[in-house]
Scaffold this active site. Structure first.
Site, PDB file in Angstrom:
ATOM      1  N   SER A  91      -5.706  -4.320   4.652  1.00  0.00           N
ATOM      2  CA  SER A  91      -4.728  -4.489   3.575  1.00  0.00           C
ATOM      3  C   SER A  91      -3.945  -5.795   3.755  1.00  0.00           C
ATOM      4  O   SER A  91      -4.506  -6.876   3.633  1.00  0.00           O
ATOM      5  CB  SER A  91      -3.806  -3.263   3.508  1.00  0.00           C
ATOM      6  OG  SER A  91      -2.955  -3.307   2.387  1.00  0.00           O
ATOM      7  N   HIS A 199      -2.363   0.122  -3.317  1.00  0.00           N
ATOM      8  CA  HIS A 199      -3.798   0.046  -3.628  1.00  0.00           C
ATOM      9  C   HIS A 199      -4.198   0.989  -4.757  1.00  0.00           C
ATOM     10  O   HIS A 199      -5.323   1.498  -4.780  1.00  0.00           O
ATOM     11  CB  HIS A 199      -4.641   0.275  -2.363  1.00  0.00           C
ATOM     12  CG  HIS A 199      -4.503  -0.834  -1.365  1.00  0.00           C
ATOM     13  ND1 HIS A 199      -5.130  -2.056  -1.512  1.00  0.00           N
ATOM     14  CD2 HIS A 199      -3.762  -0.937  -0.226  1.00  0.00           C
ATOM     15  CE1 HIS A 199      -4.805  -2.841  -0.510  1.00  0.00           C
ATOM     16  NE2 HIS A 199      -3.961  -2.201   0.279  1.00  0.00           N
TER      17      HIS A 199
END
Length: 305
Positions: A91, A199
């Site tokens: 990430s 996300h």
């Protein structure tokens, strides 16, 4: 000493005092903290060393702190003669991988990560979202459990390792998905200490604003291979603003990423920065992948041996 992967951790790895040992014992690491402070317009060392857990957990703080600690650990490793064939980050860690590979400078990386943290914090504050790790259930059953939800947005978002997948969404939808997973046989559902549904499509506005922001930066060709969260494959440096926009609203395909790297012969790694989360994932993805955590000088010295 050369390793296959430099793995860079994502949000959640932060902890009070992070990076202090590196700062005090490595000239290269100390320079990273100083440059990061100049670029961010705040004392990043003070943020990392003196903040309490609650302050560091805010997205706008944790992201710049983790990025800086990771880059400082990388600088100390390079100072000790350690090299890597490829970079990958979880990430937020993908931004660290971009800086590690020379696609963005440290100064520009600080600016971009600072903006990303602020935009994601704003998005989190504007939505009632959360995340939960589902343990002991096949990915396909978790995907099915999320697809059945009727009370709002929820998605599978972090494919961490076999037997562990994180889902995220609006609170009511998340709760419904968790119950569906338990009914399908999940061993546990663990709420994560985050303020937003990262996300997922709930980050779409922040993602679009980030794309506009990063479009003004200059990106260079990578000096080593970068494997991306988005598809688990090697990242092409062209079209990076659009890639980073999609990256913010798409799942982290970590298991696939690691498997693809191993297929290319990357069977050793260092987790560069705070925590040991990615080291733990590595052991569950493949017993053939050797990963060393490097968060302090002891880790640097161990990796260099």
């Amino acid at each position: 000493m050369e390793y296959g992967f430099a793995f860079f951790p994502g949000q959640g790895a932060q902890a009070p005092g992070m990076g202090k040992d590196l700062f005090e014992n490595s000239a290269a690491a100390r320079l990273v903290f100083e440059e990061a402070s100049d670029g961010a317009g705040l004392d990043v060392a003070k943020l990392c060393f003196e903040s309490d857990k609650e302050t560091l957990s805010r997205t706008e703080n944790s992201q710049i702190a983790i990025f800086t600690h990771s880059m400082a650990a990388l600088a100390a490793l390079r100072e000790a003669g350690v090299t890597f064939r490829a970079a990958a980050g979880f990430s937020l860690g993908e931004y660290t991988a971009l800086a590690a590979a020379g696609v963005v400078s440290l100064a520009d990386g600080v600016k971009i990560v600072s903006m990303r943290g602020r935009l994601m914090q704003q998005a989190a504050d504007a939505t009632d979202g959360g995340m939960a790790a589902i343990l002991g259930l096949d990915d396909a059953l978790i995907e099915e459990a999320c697809a059945k939800v009727t009370s709002g947005v929820v998605r599978p978002v972090n494919y961490n390792c076999p037997g562990q997948l994180v889902i995220a969404g609006e609170k009511a939808a998340l709760a419904e998905a968790v119950e569906n997973c338990k009914a399908a046989g999940a061993r546990r559902a663990v709420p994560l200490a985050v303020s937003g549904a990262f996300h997922t499509p709930l980050m779409a506005r922040a993602a679009a604003e980030l794309k506009a922001f990063v479009s003004d930066f200059t990106f260079s060709a990578p000096q080593m291979d970068i494997y991306s969260n988005l598809d688990g494959k090697m990242l092409e440096a062209s079209g990076l603003p659009a890639h980073l926009e999609q990256h913010m609203v798409s799942p982290v395909l970590w298991t696939a990423l690691v498997a693809n790297g191993m297929a290319a012969g990357l069977t050793t790694a260092c987790e560069v920065g705070p925590g040991k989360t990615l080291t733990g994932f590595a052991g569950k993805i493949s017993k053939e992948l050797i990963c060393k955590p490097v968060s302090d000088m002891a880790g640097v010295q161990s990796a260099a041996e």
